[in-house]
Design an enzyme around this catalytic site. Structure first.
Site, mmCIF file in Angstrom:
data_model
loop_
_atom_site.group_PDB
_atom_site.id
_atom_site.type_symbol
_atom_site.label_atom_id
_atom_site.label_comp_id
_atom_site.label_asym_id
_atom_site.label_seq_id
_atom_site.Cartn_x
_atom_site.Cartn_y
_atom_site.Cartn_z
ATOM 1 N N TYR A 145 75.762 26.501 -57.142
ATOM 2 C CA TYR A 145 75.220 27.796 -57.669
ATOM 3 C C TYR A 145 74.962 28.522 -56.375
ATOM 4 O O TYR A 145 73.503 28.978 -56.414
ATOM 5 C CB TYR A 145 73.980 27.446 -58.629
ATOM 6 C CG TYR A 145 74.053 26.400 -59.622
ATOM 7 C CD1 TYR A 145 75.310 26.610 -60.623
ATOM 8 C CD2 TYR A 145 73.572 25.249 -59.890
ATOM 9 C CE1 TYR A 145 75.569 25.839 -61.535
ATOM 10 C CE2 TYR A 145 73.633 24.418 -60.879
ATOM 11 C CZ TYR A 145 74.655 24.626 -61.748
ATOM 12 O OH TYR A 145 74.917 23.686 -62.741
ATOM 13 N N LYS A 189 61.611 6.620 -39.970
ATOM 14 C CA LYS A 189 60.697 6.879 -40.902
ATOM 15 C C LYS A 189 61.050 5.726 -42.020
ATOM 16 O O LYS A 189 61.282 6.444 -42.807
ATOM 17 C CB LYS A 189 60.678 8.357 -41.121
ATOM 18 C CG LYS A 189 59.668 8.707 -42.241
ATOM 19 C CD LYS A 189 58.136 8.693 -41.618
ATOM 20 C CE LYS A 189 57.493 9.084 -42.896
ATOM 21 N NZ LYS A 189 55.855 9.080 -42.251
ATOM 22 N N ASP A 222 55.878 10.225 -37.395
ATOM 23 C CA ASP A 222 54.507 10.980 -37.190
ATOM 24 C C ASP A 222 53.763 10.543 -36.312
ATOM 25 O O ASP A 222 53.104 11.087 -35.391
ATOM 26 C CB ASP A 222 54.147 11.196 -38.762
ATOM 27 C CG ASP A 222 54.334 9.945 -39.706
ATOM 28 O OD1 ASP A 222 54.691 8.909 -39.051
ATOM 29 O OD2 ASP A 222 54.010 10.021 -40.703
ATOM 30 N N ASP A 246 65.939 14.773 -31.262
ATOM 31 C CA ASP A 246 65.931 16.223 -31.099
ATOM 32 C C ASP A 246 64.126 16.876 -30.973
ATOM 33 O O ASP A 246 63.966 17.410 -30.171
ATOM 34 C CB ASP A 246 66.563 16.857 -32.219
ATOM 35 C CG ASP A 246 66.789 18.342 -32.015
ATOM 36 O OD1 ASP A 246 66.541 18.748 -30.824
ATOM 37 O OD2 ASP A 246 67.634 19.241 -32.754
ATOM 38 N N ASP A 250 61.706 17.997 -27.529
ATOM 39 C CA ASP A 250 60.911 19.086 -27.102
ATOM 40 C C ASP A 250 59.471 18.655 -26.729
ATOM 41 O O ASP A 250 58.834 19.263 -25.944
ATOM 42 C CB ASP A 250 61.072 19.811 -28.344
ATOM 43 C CG ASP A 250 62.175 21.086 -28.447
ATOM 44 O OD1 ASP A 250 63.337 20.541 -27.789
ATOM 45 O OD2 ASP A 250 61.769 22.202 -28.723
HETATM 46 MG MG MG Z 1 66.534 20.574 -29.795
#
Ligand code: MG
Ligand code: NAI
Length: 354
Positions: A145, A189, A222, A246, A250
């Protein structure tokens, strides 16, 4: 004289600035270490997309395959959806060339201040090893949809025992080879992702038994995010899935001063295909075209490229020149609190080459 044939994809935004700067440095280092480069330029990226309706030609991998390595800036264009640029260029190369280990070091260098109080140079020295060919970035799914009010999206992540084991093993080998804390932290996780990451945990347990000399810890992502800030000095090698690696890289980049310093290597450790070297950062549209991007992340990546190509002396010379430039604290771009241009930094690093 040794010649390396390098595929260059500058890409978009500041990719067009940090790549020429890095090539200038590589030429200077090559001249001092009896290495020459045959640069093969590929104009793939946003502008190519506007002309051809695709990020790369259909035979892109075939064109890249004969090179010793790939040097990439960044891809991402403000007028093209990011999933198009990423899935059209970057991810097919990583997957197609089986570059399953994405190695992202984060070191607090002399002359760089961490946003965290009290850390001295060298105290934070870790490397995030990110699974790079499957996991959450496998691109399996679809829409139902689409563009209707009740649209549905399904996206599956893919975790294979083989895929997990090989990247985890790469992390352990790296921990052994590095002059570090001899530790590997595994990030998942698996309390909530009860299938895929439970498989990851099982792979980690099995591989860790082969490395009794390496200490291990297993963290939920976390808690890992918190601990990257609370106790960054305790980490050595950190291994995680495509998405978690990823995100955490950072974080490790900023904890050690700037994403403008964060290098990465997309490795095919089996060396069947060219590996790809690129900064962790993206195209930085907010500063693109101004000549103020920090080229050092790409330059550190170039040092990793030379290391991979077994041109160790030249790689170490670039690494040392970058460190010396940072330690001097005089020539630096705005992300490190300075006012120098990309060109100023490039010349300073070249001056510091031995
Ligand atoms: Mg990145
Ligand atoms: P980004 O990494 O491009 O920028 C984040 C922030 O860091 C910006 O404020 C930027 O100015 C700063 N920054 C990044 N590199 C810098 C450098 N070398 N020197 C000084 N400051 C620097 O991430 P953002 O803004 O989320 O993404 C922008 C575009 O890049 C998007 O289209 C995204 O999809 C793409 N991207 C591409 C990547 C790749 O090609 N590997 C990786 C990450 C993002």
């Amino acid at each position: 004289m040794k010649t390396f044939t390098i595929a260059v994809i500058a890409g978009d935004g500041i990719g067009q600035e940090v790549i020429p700067a890095t090539i200038e440095l590589l030429e200077a280092a090559g001249a001092r270490h009896n290495i020459s480069f045959d640069w093969r330029y590929f104009d793939w990226g946003g502008d190519y997309y506007f002309k051809h309706g695709a990020m790369v030609p259909a035979n892109a991998l075939e064109l890249l395959a004969p090179h010793d390595a790939i040097l990439l800036g960044a891809v991402g264009h403000t007028s093209i959806p990011d999933n198009v640029t990423l899935n059209g260029l970057l991810l097919p190369i990583r997957r197609g060339f089986d570059q399953y280990a994405n190695v992202r070091p984060a070191v607090l260098f002399e002359g760089v201040d961490s946003p965290l109080r009290g850390y001295k140079a060298g105290e934070i020295d870790m490397v995030v090893v990110r699974e790079n060919t499957e996991g959450e970035y496998a691109q399996i799914g679809g829409f139902l949809y689409q563009h209707q009010p009740d649209e549905v999206a399904v996206q599956s992540s893919v975790f294979t025992r083989r895929g997990c084991e090989r990247v985890i093993r790469h992390a352990f080998e790296l921990a052994r080879a590095r002059n570090g804390k001899k530790r590997v932290a595994s990030i998942t996780k698996s309390n909530a992702q009860g299938y895929s990451m439970v498989l990851w945990d099982r792979a980690f347990d099995a591989v860790s038994k082969e490395y009794p000399d390496i200490k291990t810890e297993q963290l939920l992502v976390d808690a890992a995010a918190m601990n990257f800030v609370r106790r960054p000095a305790s980490f050595d090698v950190v291994v995680g899935s495509n998405l978690f690696g990823d995100i955490l890289s950072d974080l490790s980049a900023i904890v050690t001063g700037s994403i403008g310093l964060a290098a990465s290597a997309n490795l095919d450790p089996a060396r069947r295909f060219p590996s790809m070297f690129e900064p962790v950062h993206g195209t930085a549209p907010d500063i693109a075209g101004k000549g103020i991007a920090n080229p050092m992340a790409t330059m550190f990546s170039a040092a990793m490229m030379l290391e991979h190509l077994q041109a160790r002396e030249a790689g170490q010379a670039i690494d040392a020149a970058l460190r010396a430039t940072l330690a001097a604290r005089d020539v630096r771009t705005a992300d490190l609190g300075g006012t120098s241009s990309t060109a100023d930094v490039t010349q300073a690093v070249i001056r510091n080459l031995r």
